[in-house]
Motif scaffolding. Structure first.
Motif, PDB file in Angstrom:
ATOM      1  N   GLY A   1       0.793  -1.231   0.000  1.00 50.76           N
ATOM      2  CA  GLY A   1       0.000   0.000   0.000  1.00 50.76           C
ATOM      3  C   GLY A   1       0.816   1.268   0.000  1.00 50.76           C
ATOM      4  N   MET A   2       2.135   1.161   0.198  1.00 45.87           N
ATOM      5  CA  MET A   2       2.975   2.364   0.209  1.00 45.87           C
ATOM      6  C   MET A   2       2.908   3.101  -1.124  1.00 45.87           C
ATOM      7  N   GLY A   3       3.043   2.344  -2.218  1.00 44.86           N
ATOM      8  CA  GLY A   3       3.006   2.974  -3.533  1.00 44.86           C
ATOM      9  C   GLY A   3       1.651   3.543  -3.870  1.00 44.86           C
ATOM     10  N   ASP A   4       0.595   2.877  -3.444  1.00 42.94           N
ATOM     11  CA  ASP A   4      -0.765   3.378  -3.675  1.00 42.94           C
ATOM     12  C   ASP A   4      -0.965   4.723  -2.987  1.00 42.94           C
ATOM     13  N   THR A   5      -0.462   4.816  -1.775  1.00 47.04           N
ATOM     14  CA  THR A   5      -0.551   6.066  -1.020  1.00 47.04           C
ATOM     15  C   THR A   5       0.228   7.174  -1.718  1.00 47.04           C
ATOM     16  N   LEU A   6       1.411   6.844  -2.228  1.00 48.96           N
ATOM     17  CA  LEU A   6       2.216   7.836  -2.936  1.00 48.96           C
ATOM     18  C   LEU A   6       1.475   8.402  -4.139  1.00 48.96           C
ATOM     19  N   THR A   7       0.755   7.562  -4.886  1.00 50.31           N
ATOM     20  CA  THR A   7       0.041   8.068  -6.064  1.00 50.31           C
ATOM     21  C   THR A   7      -0.979   9.130  -5.690  1.00 50.31           C
ATOM     22  N   GLY A   8      -1.670   8.920  -4.565  1.00 51.89           N
ATOM     23  CA  GLY A   8      -2.659   9.906  -4.130  1.00 51.89           C
ATOM     24  C   GLY A   8      -2.030  11.223  -3.751  1.00 51.89           C
ATOM     25  N   ILE A   9      -0.866  11.166  -3.106  1.00 52.81           N
ATOM     26  CA  ILE A   9      -0.168  12.398  -2.720  1.00 52.81           C
ATOM     27  C   ILE A   9       0.298  13.153  -3.957  1.00 52.81           C
ATOM     28  N   ILE A  10       0.896  12.439  -4.898  1.00 45.60           N
ATOM     29  CA  ILE A  10       1.339  13.089  -6.141  1.00 45.60           C
ATOM     30  C   ILE A  10       0.158  13.741  -6.846  1.00 45.60           C
ATOM     31  N   ALA A  11      -0.957  13.028  -6.917  1.00 43.40           N
ATOM     32  CA  ALA A  11      -2.142  13.573  -7.593  1.00 43.40           C
ATOM     33  C   ALA A  11      -2.632  14.842  -6.916  1.00 43.40           C
ATOM     34  N   ALA A  12      -2.731  14.821  -5.597  1.00 44.01           N
ATOM     35  CA  ALA A  12      -3.208  16.002  -4.869  1.00 44.01           C
ATOM     36  C   ALA A  12      -2.277  17.185  -5.057  1.00 44.01           C
ATOM     37  N   PHE A  13      -0.988  16.935  -5.030  1.00 38.91           N
ATOM     38  CA  PHE A  13      -0.025  18.025  -5.193  1.00 38.91           C
ATOM     39  C   PHE A  13      -0.098  18.618  -6.602  1.00 38.91           C
ATOM     40  N   LEU A  14      -0.180  17.764  -7.616  1.00 37.36           N
ATOM     41  CA  LEU A  14      -0.282  18.272  -8.987  1.00 37.36           C
ATOM     42  C   LEU A  14      -1.588  19.030  -9.197  1.00 37.36           C
ATOM     43  N   GLY A  15      -2.624  18.634  -8.486  1.00 34.24           N
ATOM     44  CA  GLY A  15      -3.915  19.279  -8.645  1.00 34.24           C
ATOM     45  C   GLY A  15      -4.034  20.639  -7.983  1.00 34.24           C
ATOM     46  N   GLN A  16      -3.186  20.921  -6.989  1.00 37.34           N
ATOM     47  CA  GLN A  16      -3.378  22.157  -6.235  1.00 37.34           C
ATOM     48  C   GLN A  16      -2.219  23.140  -6.258  1.00 37.34           C
ATOM     49  N   PHE A  17      -0.993  22.689  -6.528  1.00 38.24           N
ATOM     50  CA  PHE A  17       0.153  23.600  -6.469  1.00 38.24           C
ATOM     51  C   PHE A  17       0.603  23.967  -7.875  1.00 38.24           C
ATOM     52  N   HIS A  18       0.206  25.147  -8.321  1.00 37.10           N
ATOM     53  CA  HIS A  18       0.419  25.556  -9.702  1.00 37.10           C
ATOM     54  C   HIS A  18       1.480  26.639  -9.870  1.00 37.10           C
ATOM     55  N   THR A  19       2.058  27.113  -8.770  1.00 36.67           N
ATOM     56  CA  THR A  19       3.093  28.139  -8.882  1.00 36.67           C
ATOM     57  C   THR A  19       4.486  27.532  -9.016  1.00 36.67           C
ATOM     58  N   SER A  20       4.589  26.215  -8.867  1.00 39.50           N
ATOM     59  CA  SER A  20       5.843  25.497  -9.071  1.00 39.50           C
ATOM     60  C   SER A  20       5.746  24.670 -10.345  1.00 39.50           C
ATOM     61  N   THR A  21       6.882  24.231 -10.850  1.00 41.30           N
ATOM     62  CA  THR A  21       6.883  23.388 -12.042  1.00 41.30           C
ATOM     63  C   THR A  21       6.383  21.987 -11.680  1.00 41.30           C
ATOM     64  N   PRO A  22       5.861  21.240 -12.645  1.00 43.51           N
ATOM     65  CA  PRO A  22       5.455  19.860 -12.355  1.00 43.51           C
ATOM     66  C   PRO A  22       6.593  19.019 -11.780  1.00 43.51           C
ATOM     67  N   GLU A  23       7.810  19.280 -12.239  1.00 38.92           N
ATOM     68  CA  GLU A  23       8.959  18.547 -11.712  1.00 38.92           C
ATOM     69  C   GLU A  23       9.123  18.802 -10.215  1.00 38.92           C
ATOM     70  N   GLN A  24       9.033  20.064  -9.824  1.00 38.85           N
ATOM     71  CA  GLN A  24       9.159  20.412  -8.408  1.00 38.85           C
ATOM     72  C   GLN A  24       8.028  19.825  -7.581  1.00 38.85           C
ATOM     73  N   VAL A  25       6.836  19.808  -8.146  1.00 42.04           N
ATOM     74  CA  VAL A  25       5.672  19.292  -7.424  1.00 42.04           C
ATOM     75  C   VAL A  25       5.806  17.790  -7.191  1.00 42.04           C
ATOM     76  N   VAL A  26       6.210  17.052  -8.212  1.00 43.25           N
ATOM     77  CA  VAL A  26       6.399  15.610  -8.051  1.00 43.25           C
ATOM     78  C   VAL A  26       7.489  15.336  -7.019  1.00 43.25           C
ATOM     79  N   ASP A  27       8.581  16.083  -7.099  1.00 44.50           N
ATOM     80  CA  ASP A  27       9.662  15.923  -6.119  1.00 44.50           C
ATOM     81  C   ASP A  27       9.150  16.125  -4.691  1.00 44.50           C
TER      82      ASP A  27
END
Length: 280
Positions: free
Chosen positions: A216-242
């Motif tokens: 379930g660790m990887g499943d949890t990570l996907t949700g975090i990445i999705a939420a970050f990409l969906g809400q943080f738009h002042t940084s680059t996608p690379e920075q958001v994924v990091d």
């Protein structure tokens, strides 16, 4: 190579404007979850909600509906067995997660095909777990990814299937070569996870450890990445994924000081507090 640290998170996390509503923070769709693996998509969905996504819908088997609404009442449910509902949900999303608990059956392949055929270039598509295996076994579907903003989140065996690179030969040079050909970001999950970006840059974790070796660790990570990409738009996608990859392991490292094993749900429960702390 960039080493991910607290600065990676602090540069991305933002104070929310006072005049905000849920539509400002991303519409996320998670797709997956069979009868056997329903927990995977529920953890992905829960992580997206706890990581700040504005609206989260989960497309899964009806068998998972009661569990989903019991554990994550904030999430909306889509019946993934109804193609029209799934197509509409994909069209309405800003970020799509496909794969957690999806399985590799013929029906799973139909669901994956429906999602890929209806995703457009303005959306982010995070491909995980069995969806990666399905793509490796049905390589003609890779053509549907052309022009899309894709993030693969494989563990080393899934990456071997998709890339053709044996685990023992998965060097940065080899991985980067295939990742660039795929034209997708690759988050290669392992001890000290490595991220291969579209611009050719590489980022690596120095946090994380055997206390995270739990389903379930990887499943949890996907949700975090999705939420970050969906809400943080002042940084680059690379920075958001990091930032998303970093917070996942940083929380686990902190929790490991007081427990032998860190569960994915432990990380989910700590996300809101950890994100607030990053603003200070």
């Amino acid at each position: 190579m960039q080493i991910l640290d607290e600065k990676s998170l602090k540069r991305v996390i933002q104070v929310r404007p006072l005049n905000s509503h849920k539509g400002n923070f991303g519409k996320i769709l998670t797709v997956g979850g069979t009868r056997q693996y329903g927990g995977a998509i529920i953890m992905s969905t829960s992580a997206a909600i706890h990581a700040g996504a504005g609206l989260v819908s989960c497309a899964s088997s009806p068998l998972n509906l009661t569990a989903l609404h019991t554990i994550v009442p904030e999430a909306m449910f889509i019946d993934s067995t109804v193609a029209k509902e799934l197509r509409q949900a994909v069209a309405a999303a800003d970020v799509i997660v496909i794969g957690p608990g999806l399985g590799t059956s013929a029906h799973s392949l139909e669901i994956l095909s429906t999602v890929l055929q209806n995703t457009h270039k303005e959306q982010f598509l995070i491909i995980d777990g069995s969806a990666i295996t399905l793509l490796a076994d049905n390589r003609e579907l890779l053509a549907l990814l052309h022009g899309l903003q894709v993030v693969f989140t494989p563990h080393q065996m899934e990456w071997q299937r998709l890339s053709g690179i044996q685990i023992s030969a998965q060097t940065n040079a080899q991985n980067l070569h295939v990742q660039q050909a795929l034209k997708a970001t690759v988050v290669l999950k392992k001890y000290q996870t490595v991220i291969y970006h579209l611009d050719g840059s590489i980022a690596q974790l120095k946090t994380g450890g055997p206390y995270m070796a739990t389903g379930g660790m990887g499943d949890t990570l996907t949700g975090i990445i999705a939420a970050f990409l969906g809400q943080f738009h002042t940084s680059t996608p690379e920075q958001v994924v990091d930032a998303a990859v970093y917070i996942h392991s940083a929380i686990a490292a902190e929790l490991s000081r007081s427990r032998y094993v860190v569960l994915p749900t432990d990380i989910i429960g700590k996300l809101q507090e950890f994100m607030l702390h990053a603003l200070k």
